[in-house]
Scaffold this motif. Structure first.
Motif, short mmCIF file in Angstrom:
data_model
loop_
_atom_site.label_atom_id
_atom_site.label_comp_id
_atom_site.label_asym_id
_atom_site.label_seq_id
_atom_site.Cartn_x
_atom_site.Cartn_y
_atom_site.Cartn_z
N ARG A 1 -85.78 70.12 102.87
CA ARG A 1 -85.16 70.28 104.18
C ARG A 1 -84.26 71.51 104.24
O ARG A 1 -84.17 72.18 105.26
N HIS A 2 -83.57 71.81 103.14
CA HIS A 2 -82.63 72.93 103.11
C HIS A 2 -83.28 74.24 102.65
O HIS A 2 -82.57 75.21 102.40
N ALA A 3 -84.59 74.27 102.52
CA ALA A 3 -85.27 75.50 102.10
C ALA A 3 -84.92 76.64 103.05
O ALA A 3 -84.87 76.47 104.27
N LYS A 4 -84.68 77.82 102.46
CA LYS A 4 -84.31 79.01 103.25
C LYS A 4 -85.37 80.09 103.07
O LYS A 4 -85.92 80.28 101.98
N TRP A 5 -85.62 80.79 104.16
CA TRP A 5 -86.63 81.86 104.10
C TRP A 5 -86.25 82.93 103.08
O TRP A 5 -87.13 83.53 102.45
N GLU B 1 -82.36 80.82 109.53
CA GLU B 1 -82.08 80.87 108.10
C GLU B 1 -82.93 79.84 107.37
O GLU B 1 -83.39 80.07 106.25
N PHE B 2 -83.16 78.71 108.04
CA PHE B 2 -83.86 77.60 107.41
C PHE B 2 -85.36 77.61 107.75
O PHE B 2 -85.75 77.90 108.88
N SER C 1 -80.72 72.60 116.85
CA SER C 1 -80.10 73.88 116.50
C SER C 1 -80.81 74.48 115.31
O SER C 1 -81.03 73.79 114.30
N ASN C 2 -81.18 75.76 115.39
CA ASN C 2 -81.84 76.40 114.26
C ASN C 2 -80.84 76.88 113.21
O ASN C 2 -81.22 77.51 112.24
#
Length: 235
Positions: free
Chosen positions: A87-91, A135-136, A143-144
């Motif tokens: 879920r918290h993966a970031k690009w 970011e995510f 909210s993104n």
């Protein structure tokens, strides 16, 4: 009860920090020993029989929910990281050119490199057009600037009819069981990918980047295996 035990442990950490910095004289939490009922071991529901896995994968493919949730559900069985890590993966941590995802494992606080099979890269490339400005990788619906809700994927699985049979955490048990019992991969490769604390005979924890190429081959074979199940190929 689980929350009560967790709060007690956190309070103990605060008091011990207070003692070390001269702000407190003692940690009173040991006085509560026996005051709380013991935690019962909870096993996450998981589907591990290939025929049932095939049904689950096809249900995910046909699910009509939010595109971000569907992408997360498709990626979860391929990489089988912890749900919170997914879920918290970031690009910023994902390298699609080199097919890797690098982050710090939540339970061990150690860096982990996840090699991405081609199927995972395809999912992420498609998703980037939708969430690439966030970011995510999997931003929330409202909210993104926040990751998706911790109940989004579970709710989707429940709506698909798998309540009590499959959890998001269950993808880890599914992969661990089938990779070992059906595909015959060594336990140390699997445990490394699960980001468990794996030690060598001398008691040293393995480096999280170890077995990278072996894990890359394992995850690609695993992704191909899942494709075969989905397409009703007899394995």
């Amino acid at each position: 009860m689980e929350t009560a035990h967790r709060v007690k442990a956190l309070c103990g950490q605060v008091f011990r920090y207070g003692i070390s910095t001269g702000r407190a004289e003692r940690d009173p939490t040991p006085d509560l020993r026996g005051a709380l009922r013991p935690n019962k071991t909870k096993h996450y529901a998981a589907i591990t029989e290939p025929e049932d896995v095939a049904e689950l994968l096809r249900a995910i493919d046909g699910y009509g929910g939010e595109p971000v949730t569907i992408a997360a559900l498709k990626l979860a069985p391929l990489v089988f990281t912890r749900p919170g890590e997914l879920r918290h993966a970031k690009w910023a941590d994902i390298d699609l050119e080199n097919a890797t995802w690098s982050f710090v494992a939540s339970k061990t606080d150690q860096p982990l490199i996840v090699p991405l099979p081609t199927q995972a890269v395809d999912i992420l490339r498609d998703l980037h057009g939708l969430t690439g400005r966030s970011e995510f990788v999997f931003p929330g619906a409202r909210s993104n600037k926040r990751p998706m809700s911790n109940v989004a994927m579970k709710a989707a699985l429940d709506r698909m009819g798998f309540k009590g049979q499959m959890t998001v955490h269950g993808f880890r048990a599914m992969a661990r069981t089938i990779l070992a019992e059906r595909l015959g991969y060594p336990e140390n490769y699997i445990e490394q990918q699960l980001a468990h604390t794996v030690r060598d005979p001398n008691g040293r924890a393995y480096n999280r980047t170890q077995y990278l190429e072996q894990r890359r081959e394992m995850l690609q074979s695993w992704a191909n295996y899942l494709d075969g199940l989905r397409q009703k190929i007899n394995y």
